[in-house]
Design an enzyme around this catalytic site. Sequence first.
Site, short mmCIF file in Angstrom:
data_model
loop_
_atom_site.label_atom_id
_atom_site.label_comp_id
_atom_site.label_asym_id
_atom_site.label_seq_id
_atom_site.Cartn_x
_atom_site.Cartn_y
_atom_site.Cartn_z
N PHE A 55 68.69 52.70 34.60
CA PHE A 55 69.57 53.82 34.22
C PHE A 55 69.12 55.05 34.69
CE2 PHE A 55 71.02 56.10 30.56
CZ PHE A 55 72.00 56.78 30.80
N GLN A 108 59.03 48.43 30.72
CA GLN A 108 60.12 47.64 29.37
C GLN A 108 60.47 48.53 28.19
OE1 GLN A 108 60.74 44.06 30.26
NE2 GLN A 108 62.08 44.50 29.39
N TYR A 151 57.08 48.17 21.76
CA TYR A 151 57.32 49.51 22.44
C TYR A 151 56.92 50.90 22.52
CZ TYR A 151 60.33 52.33 25.16
OH TYR A 151 61.07 53.18 25.86
N LYS A 177 53.85 53.33 24.71
CA LYS A 177 54.28 54.27 25.14
C LYS A 177 53.34 55.79 24.86
CE LYS A 177 57.74 53.91 27.95
NZ LYS A 177 57.62 54.37 29.08
#
Length: 336
Positions: free
Chosen positions: A12, A89, A154, A158
């Site tokens: 995206f 991911q 997640y 990051k």
Amino acid sequence: MTHVLVTGGAGFIGSHITTGLLDRGHTVTVLDILDPYYDLRIKERNLEQCRAAGGDRFQFVEGSVTDEELVCDLLSEGDVDVIYNQAAQAGVRASVENPKKPHRINTTGLLTLLTAADEFGIRRFVNASSSSVYGEVDYLPYDEDHQTVPQSPYGVTKLAGEHYCRLWEEIYDVSTVSLRYFTVYGPRMRPNMAITNFTSRCLNGEPPVIYGDGQQSRDFTYVDDIVDANLTLLEDDDCDGEVLNVGSTRTITIEELATHVIDETGADVGLEYADPKEADARHTHADVSKARELLDYEPSTGIREGVSQFVDWYRENRDWYEPLVLESQNVSSASA
């Protein structure tokens, strides 16, 4: 013109950055593994738009950022100047269910890219980070000095990526910048996001489903503003080693968002509530003072205008996009 490697460029945000670069006359190579985390037909359409925008200035390579040999082959010819690392991911909730999966791409893959960037003299490395690094709220809006206590695997990956970028800036002299994105939305977004699900249900005469009490709030950022921030970094040299928030500066509750989608679609429906989802942040809100100072960043699309534009796009592309949204609703729940 600049030759840019965009990892995750079939996704995206990556595909929007790619078309933005191509529209400005640059050459782009996209590296993407085409992971079926969501329907690959969306990524294939993204690549079609990239090819249409770039012609022979666009190249697609299927592969992983963890493939050291492939990454080095792409950079060894010496004509790539800048790397935009959008490969990730994604998914806070998905990372709770499978905590090992995001580590491979978001951490190991990033290290592969940074090591190659140092070896082949890449001029600038722009890393996509996330507001998920903040986690627990100490105060709002978040500035970059706010504590970082991620609440999901997640978010941890990051945050680790930001620290690796900082080290490569300090130790290996690779010019790095990390941008903390705040809930990005817009045309061609993942089909399992809250705005897509709300829009789909309203257009089909069904009530939007809100997880929790609906008073959780988000700083939703329109994808064009994300692209503008990234493209400014092609030439800007004032941000070496920095971490910058990129958000809209405004918030909306999920309940208000759902009500606005109802208004935009003209649906005659109410609201439906379900149990809250694990690991979702209660509130996000970006302080973009630093990005404003260093990048002249100024978000131009508010959530109400952006939702209106997305609903228009959804209607225009409903024949191919909606079936994918409906399929995603059968296997996952809306992510805010």
